[in-house]
Write an enzyme that holds these catalytic residues in place. Structure first.
Site: not given
Ligand code: GUN
Length: 283
Positions: A52, A96, A119
């Site tokens: 990211k 996350q 998200d």
């Molecule tokens: N862990 C796995 N996929 C995701 C996601 O799309 N967003 C977040 N915040 N954590 C994740």
């Protein structure tokens, strides 16, 4: 042989558009900023968070990373989220997942301001998605819709089967396909005659998380197959849910793993962050 749906190419296209928007905002004196919270040392999460940051750097988005120790308390985490919610320089907040077991995921996701919820996991945003009136979509389903659109895959009146009912992928994916006029079936671990149900699908989307779960007998000849899984095969290599070698002989189009859905998920996070910044500046 099925045509490959090239997630890397579509992601590059989508990120290019997002980068242009970042540039336009920068020219107006507006910076775009994403805050990412990582609690603990989950190896996969550590890689995702690093990716990211790379994406943000590539697009000119400011990234702030908060790596908190495994033993972080709810109070400490909620206090950080509160600070980020109030910080006008922060446009998007992502915590996350998965969180360490002692932390209450629902409470954490509800604490993130819906306006900064890149998200789209906050109940307010989930509700808006149900109603078809939303600012943010969860990144993986949004990325899949972008791929279908890019490849001009018609969803109108098509039979779509989604395997998996998670809040992150399965449920919102089904809702977006419904909004796109597909006839949608959601399958899960208790579904009877899974292969038979899947064989009805013009568009089959698997989000199970098990290597080799989707075999070629589950695929209608000519179907479009979207593989959301990111698994390690017995050989230790990255693979999806779909038995790719067999499926590509049956499907008309298919997403590979790696290089399919994964890059799109990352790209859509960047888009959501830009959307958040624009909304917060009334653009
Ligand atoms: N862990 C796995 N996929 C995701 C996601 O799309 N967003 C977040 N915040 N954590 C994740």
């Amino acid at each position: 042989m099925a045509q490959i749906i090239d997630g890397r190419a579509v992601a590059a296209y989508v990120k290019g558009k997002a980068a242009e928007q970042v540039k336009t905002l920068n020219e107006k004196g507006i910076e775009v900023c994403l805050a990412v919270i990582l609690v603990g040392n989950d190896p996969a999460s550590t890689v995702y968070v690093a990716n990211k940051r790379k994406d943000c750097d590539q697009l000119g988005i400011v990234s702030k990373e908060y790596a908190l120790p495994e033993e972080t308390t709810m109070e400490e985490l909620l206090s950080l989220i509160d600070t980020l919610n109030k910080d006008s320089a922060v446009n998007g907040i992502l915590c996350q997942l998965p969180l360490p077991r002692h932390l209450d995921e629902t409470k954490v996701l509800e604490a993130i301001s819906p306006l900064k919820d890149v998200d789209a996991f906050h109940p307010e945003n989930v509700g808006r998605i149900m109603m078809g009136k939303y600012d943010f979509l969860p990144c993986t389903p949004a990325g899949i819709m972008e791929m279908l659109d890019y490849y001009k895959i018609d969803t109108n009146g098509k039979d779509c089967v989604v395997i998996g009912r998670s809040n992150i992928v399965g449920k919102p994916m089904a809702m977006l396909m419904l909004h796109s006029n597909a006839t949608v079936t959601i399958c899960h671990s208790r579904t009877k005659n899974l292969a038979e149900v899947c064989r009805r699908a013009d568009i089959l989307i698997s989000a199970v998380g098990r290597a080799g779960f989707v075999t070629s007998d589950m695929i209608k000849p000519g179907a479009v197959v979207i593989d959301v899984g990111i698994n390690r095969g017995e050989d230790g290599k990255l693979c999806g849910d779909v038995d790719y070698a067999a499926a590509e002989k049956v499907a008309s189009m298919i997403t590979p793993v790696p290089g399919g859905v994964g890059p799109m998920t990352r790209a859509m996070l960047m888009c959501n962050t830009v959307t958040a910044a624009k909304k917060q500046h009334g653009i």
